[in-house]
Design a protein around this motif. Structure first.
Motif, mmCIF file in Angstrom:
data_model
loop_
_atom_site.group_PDB
_atom_site.id
_atom_site.type_symbol
_atom_site.label_atom_id
_atom_site.label_comp_id
_atom_site.label_asym_id
_atom_site.label_seq_id
_atom_site.Cartn_x
_atom_site.Cartn_y
_atom_site.Cartn_z
ATOM 1 N N ASN A 1 14.161 1.718 -5.229
ATOM 2 C CA ASN A 1 15.524 2.118 -4.848
ATOM 3 C C ASN A 1 15.909 1.649 -3.450
ATOM 4 O O ASN A 1 17.059 1.289 -3.193
ATOM 5 C CB ASN A 1 15.689 3.636 -4.941
ATOM 6 N N ASN A 2 14.958 1.661 -2.529
ATOM 7 C CA ASN A 2 15.283 1.406 -1.128
ATOM 8 C C ASN A 2 14.923 0.007 -0.629
ATOM 9 O O ASN A 2 15.442 -0.419 0.405
ATOM 10 C CB ASN A 2 14.569 2.435 -0.227
ATOM 11 N N ILE A 3 14.048 -0.684 -1.339
ATOM 12 C CA ILE A 3 13.572 -1.977 -0.863
ATOM 13 C C ILE A 3 14.184 -3.137 -1.647
ATOM 14 O O ILE A 3 14.651 -4.114 -1.059
ATOM 15 C CB ILE A 3 12.032 -2.060 -0.931
ATOM 16 N N LEU A 4 14.184 -3.027 -2.964
ATOM 17 C CA LEU A 4 14.690 -4.126 -3.773
ATOM 18 C C LEU A 4 16.213 -4.243 -3.645
ATOM 19 O O LEU A 4 16.927 -3.254 -3.643
ATOM 20 C CB LEU A 4 14.323 -3.931 -5.245
ATOM 21 N N GLY A 5 16.695 -5.497 -3.563
ATOM 22 C CA GLY A 5 18.130 -5.741 -3.527
ATOM 23 C C GLY A 5 18.726 -5.694 -4.920
ATOM 24 O O GLY A 5 18.021 -5.641 -5.935
ATOM 25 N N GLU B 1 0.858 -1.196 0.000
ATOM 26 C CA GLU B 1 0.000 0.000 0.000
ATOM 27 C C GLU B 1 0.892 1.244 0.000
ATOM 28 O O GLU B 1 1.646 1.484 0.944
ATOM 29 C CB GLU B 1 -0.905 0.002 1.223
ATOM 30 N N PHE B 2 0.844 1.995 -1.081
ATOM 31 C CA PHE B 2 1.625 3.231 -1.202
ATOM 32 C C PHE B 2 0.757 4.426 -0.814
ATOM 33 O O PHE B 2 -0.453 4.435 -1.051
ATOM 34 C CB PHE B 2 2.099 3.445 -2.652
ATOM 35 N N LEU C 1 6.676 4.648 -5.904
ATOM 36 C CA LEU C 1 7.180 3.445 -6.568
ATOM 37 C C LEU C 1 8.697 3.518 -6.722
ATOM 38 O O LEU C 1 9.405 2.525 -6.514
ATOM 39 C CB LEU C 1 6.504 3.265 -7.928
ATOM 40 N N LYS C 2 9.201 4.682 -7.082
ATOM 41 C CA LYS C 2 10.653 4.871 -7.216
ATOM 42 C C LYS C 2 11.342 4.633 -5.871
ATOM 43 O O LYS C 2 12.400 3.989 -5.803
ATOM 44 C CB LYS C 2 10.947 6.274 -7.723
#
Length: 246
Positions: free
Chosen positions: A232-236, A219-220, A227-228
């Motif tokens: 950038n901060n969550i995906l490895g 939930e954004f 989404l950016k």
């Protein structure tokens, strides 16, 4: 004439039984029939002609094949007998339940993924033969089964249907008699009747089993750049988005 009736084996079997009664024709049961069982014992005969098996892993649906193995095994002298382990889908475990309850037990809400072994009730003849003749049963989940199907194809060039791969999938879970050094363990790959349209599902279940694919509902907040920020901060560094729905 061929009739296409029912979405499960049990529905098709019920139609066949009713048709046989109404038309006064002979019903040849696919597994709960002594002649069929004796015929399937030839599988054990052919195995024993090639090697001396110590353990045979057999897929189980209605119980025809594993009953045939048992019948042949009972004809051997004690020194030549082999152990028999039945392998079933986790949610189509009619033989395992029957052995626990000491009678055939109907499996409710059966999982149809392993269509060749999705039988809700073990045969009466089959249960009577198996209850004193097999050594263990092993249950396999769909993820492990899909992993085995892909492994058989990629490493051995074997196209297997889900029911056909059950025995191989059980190798890692084999606990009966822990000493296997020098033992002959036979896995019966019982069928290659696989539908190419099922492979996307098989690949997906394998990825989930290997823990390489995950699904998230995120939930954004309704602000620009969310989404950016997630990417950038969550995906490895080694993660990838293969499907996105908004």
């Amino acid at each position: 004439k061929i009739y296409n009736k029912g979405s499960t084996f049990n529905e098709s079997l019920e139609f066949a039984n009713n048709y046989s009664e109404k038309s006064n024709t002979t019903m040849i049961h696919p597994y709960d029939d002594l002649d069929v069982i004796y015929g399937q014992s030839s599988v054990a005969y052919e195995i024993c002609e090639d090697i001396e098996p110590d353990i045979i892993l057999s897929p189980v649906g209605g119980g025809g094949l594993i009953s045939g193995l048992s019948v042949y095994n009972n004809t051997l002298d004690q020194n030549n007998k082999f152990s028999i382990v039945g392998v079933e889908p986790e949610k189509a475990n009619s033989l395992t339940l029957a052995l626990e309850k000491n009678k055939p037990v109907y499996v409710d809400n059966i999982d149809k993924f392993v269509d060749g072994a999705s039988v809700s009730l073990i045969g009466s003849n089959n249960f009577n033969i198996c209850k004193n003749s097999i050594d263990d049963t092993i249950l396999i989940n769909n993820g492990k089964l899909c992993n085995t199907i892909i492994d058989l194809y990629e490493n051995d060039g074997i196209i297997s249907e889900p029911a056909g791969a059950l025995a191989v999938a059980a190798l890692e879970k084999l606990t009966y008699n822990n000493n296997y050094d020098g033992k002959n363990v036979v896995c019966i790959i019982s069928g290659g009747n696989n539908d190419l349209t099922r492979y996307p599902e098989i690949i997906e279940l394998n990825s989930l089993y290997l823990n390489t694919r995950h699904y998230f509902i995120v939930e954004f907040s309704q602000t620009p750049g969310q989404l950016k920020l997630f990417i950038n901060n969550i995906l490895g560094l080694n993660d990838d988005i293969i499907r996105f729905e908004y």
